[in-house]
Design a protein around this motif. Structure first.
Motif, PDB file in Angstrom:
ATOM      1  N   ALA A   5      25.056   7.367 -18.768  1.00  7.43           N
ATOM      2  CA  ALA A   5      25.147   8.724 -18.041  1.00  7.43           C
ATOM      3  C   ALA A   5      24.719   9.997 -19.021  1.00  7.43           C
ATOM      4  O   ALA A   5      24.370  11.061 -18.328  1.00  7.43           O
ATOM      5  N   SER A   6      24.802   9.959 -20.417  1.00  7.08           N
ATOM      6  CA  SER A   6      24.403  11.074 -21.194  1.00  7.08           C
ATOM      7  C   SER A   6      22.886  11.017 -21.121  1.00  7.08           C
ATOM      8  O   SER A   6      22.357  12.116 -20.857  1.00  7.08           O
ATOM      9  N   LEU A   7      22.098   9.928 -20.845  1.00  8.45           N
ATOM     10  CA  LEU A   7      20.578   9.874 -20.636  1.00  8.45           C
ATOM     11  C   LEU A   7      20.329  10.641 -19.328  1.00  8.45           C
ATOM     12  O   LEU A   7      19.486  11.477 -19.308  1.00  8.45           O
ATOM     13  N   ILE A   8      21.152  10.378 -18.126  1.00  7.34           N
ATOM     14  CA  ILE A   8      20.677  10.843 -17.075  1.00  7.34           C
ATOM     15  C   ILE A   8      21.165  12.164 -17.228  1.00  7.34           C
ATOM     16  O   ILE A   8      20.068  13.278 -16.410  1.00  7.34           O
ATOM     17  N   GLY A   9      22.120  12.895 -17.867  1.00  6.77           N
ATOM     18  CA  GLY A   9      22.250  14.226 -17.940  1.00  6.77           C
ATOM     19  C   GLY A   9      21.159  15.009 -18.644  1.00  6.77           C
ATOM     20  O   GLY A   9      20.757  15.929 -18.271  1.00  6.77           O
ATOM     21  N   LEU A  10      20.462  14.342 -19.663  1.00  7.28           N
ATOM     22  CA  LEU A  10      19.341  14.826 -20.387  1.00  7.28           C
ATOM     23  C   LEU A  10      18.163  15.044 -19.153  1.00  7.28           C
ATOM     24  O   LEU A  10      17.521  15.901 -19.485  1.00  7.28           O
ATOM     25  N   ILE A  11      17.969  14.054 -18.461  1.00 10.75           N
ATOM     26  CA  ILE A  11      16.836  13.970 -17.754  1.00 10.75           C
ATOM     27  C   ILE A  11      17.072  15.222 -16.702  1.00 10.75           C
ATOM     28  O   ILE A  11      16.163  15.748 -16.204  1.00 10.75           O
ATOM     29  N   GLU A  12      18.391  15.278 -16.148  1.00 10.22           N
ATOM     30  CA  GLU A  12      18.601  16.165 -15.032  1.00 10.22           C
ATOM     31  C   GLU A  12      18.444  17.744 -15.568  1.00 10.22           C
ATOM     32  O   GLU A  12      17.721  18.569 -14.953  1.00 10.22           O
TER      33      GLU A  12
END
Length: 432
Positions: A293-300
């Protein structure tokens, strides 16, 4: 030192010079990157100098350079070798660096899409202000000997060190970032017990923490390139699936688990008395990594504002390898010389976010890592609190450097918006 040792040292110095030149052009550069082949991942050869740069919209560009500064360098063989190697690693541009050569050789190489660099060209396009971090031969050539010594005596570090360098050419950024974070967990545990190790061992762990963090930032950009254009839900599902299953197709992976479950239940029914046998064995689902979830947030966030993320690996490179491992106090003047902007530029907040992500995902204590326990180094620099007051630097102009590479390889200049960053103290990083 034997003659061969002197020759090798001279050759490495030439590679550092080439690495520095491409770093001046905005590339993230690395030396001695191994190339593997086959299912068993045998080492085939290595790339003398690898350079990576991103342009809008998250288009990654790789360059490679074969470096030979011997008097008898067999230039035609080097040109053919580099051309083939470039095709194999899908390099956008291929270079051969020679001490000196004839014009007809340069022209021959050009017809095959290979550019020849001579010592004169390297000097012309190199700016010593940009020879930072791992492009600094004086500092890191000595550091390399420490890494090699520690790796010989510790199999775990040897495994991480050798495989870390290979990640720069890994074809699957989702698998690569999983490996990076797994290694970072191991490194973090080692640093937690740093008092049990000698200085060389601690310095090697610090080096690995820095290199793996730069790689995490790099893989995030490659993932952005992969998911660019996908709708938000499809993008999130794709990232989650790839982080969970890696190179395997999800359906294939689940079929294998189902087959293994049925086989286990059949073995139990045939060999365990019915009165004590469980009703059935269930393996459960494969869960995504906890940092998904944290990684997806960074990518978004990166996809929403691509321009400020394109140079993020280079900023991490400077903060970790130029300031962190060298034990330098933060210098606004030095940062301005290299990048043309200082601590208040929003692009450094992006780098801070990556450091925070690594800290939260792997338990890497940057404060302890840069602590004062090592009396040979002053207090380490890093990043400031997120609520620290900053000023806009949108009107600052970066220093003009001669551009050797084509205009397509240059990252676009960005404008200032609401995000800003202050590289100052890692121990005060915010959560991403």
């Amino acid at each position: 030192m034997t003659n061969d040792d002197k020759s090798a040292k001279k050759g490495f110095g030439f590679e550092y010079q080439v690495s520095s030149m491409f770093q001046c052009q905005g590339y993230l550069t690395r030396r001695g990157i191994p190339l593997q082949y086959g299912i068993s991942n045998h080492d085939a050869t290595d790339i003398d100098v690898l350079g990576i740069i991103f342009t809008n919209p998250f288009q990654g560009h790789r360059i490679i350079c074969d470096c030979k500064n011997k008097a008898r360098s067999k230039p035609y063989e080097r040109i053919f070798w580099a051309k083939g190697l470039g095709e194999f690693v899908k390099a956008n541009n291929v270079f051969v660096a020679l001490n000196k050569t004839q014009w007809e050789i340069i022209r021959f190489a050009s017809t095959g899409g290979v550019k020849v660099l001579t010592s004169d060209i390297l000097e012309e396009y190199t700016d010593e202000r940009h020879a930072f971090g791992l492009a600094d031969c004086d500092f890191y050539s000595r550091y390399e000997s420490i890494l090699q010594k520690v790796a010989k005596s510790n199999s775990t570090i040897n495994n991480i060190l050798s495989n870390t360098r290979k990640l720069y050419l890994h074809e699957n950024p989702y698998v690569a970032i999983n490996i990076c974070l797994e290694f970072l967990n191991t490194v973090a545990r080692g640093l937690d017990h740093a008092g049990n190790h000698n200085k060389d061992h601690r310095d090697t762990l610090k080096f690995l923490a820095c290199e793996l963090t730069v790689l995490v930032g790099l893989q995030i950009l490659w993932i952005c390139s992969d998911v660019l254009g996908l709708p938000e839900k499809a993008r999130r599902d794709h990232i989650t699936s790839k982080l969970t299953y890696g190179d395997l197709d999800p359906r294939t992976a689940n079929d294998l688990i189902s087959t293994a479950r049925d086989l286990a239940n059949e073995i139990i029914r045939s060999s365990v008395p019915k009165s004590v046998a469980p009703k059935s064995v269930e393996f459960g689902p494969i869960d995504p990594p906890p940092y998904t979830a944290s990684l997806i947030g960074l990518i978004e966030r990166a996809l929403a504002r691509p321009s400020i993320y394109l140079t993020m690996p280079q900023h991490l490179d400077f903060l970790l390898f130029e300031q962190g491992l060298k034990g330098k106090e933060y210098s606004e003047e030095e940062l301005m010389k290299v990048f043309g902007y200082g601590i208040s530029d929003e692009r450094f907040k992006v780098a801070r976010n990556i450091l925070s992500f690594v800290r939260e995902s792997c338990g890497l204590d940057w404060k302890s890592m840069w602590g004062k326990g090592d009396s040979t180094k002053p207090e380490q620099p890093s990043l400031s609190k997120p609520n620290e007051a900053v000023t806009s630097t949108s009107n600052e102009k970066p220093p003009v450097t001669k551009d050797f590479a084509s205009s397509e390889s240059k990252p676009q200049q960005v404008t200032m918006d609401d995000e800003s960053a202050s590289p100052n103290k890692v121990d005060d990083q915010n959560k991403s």
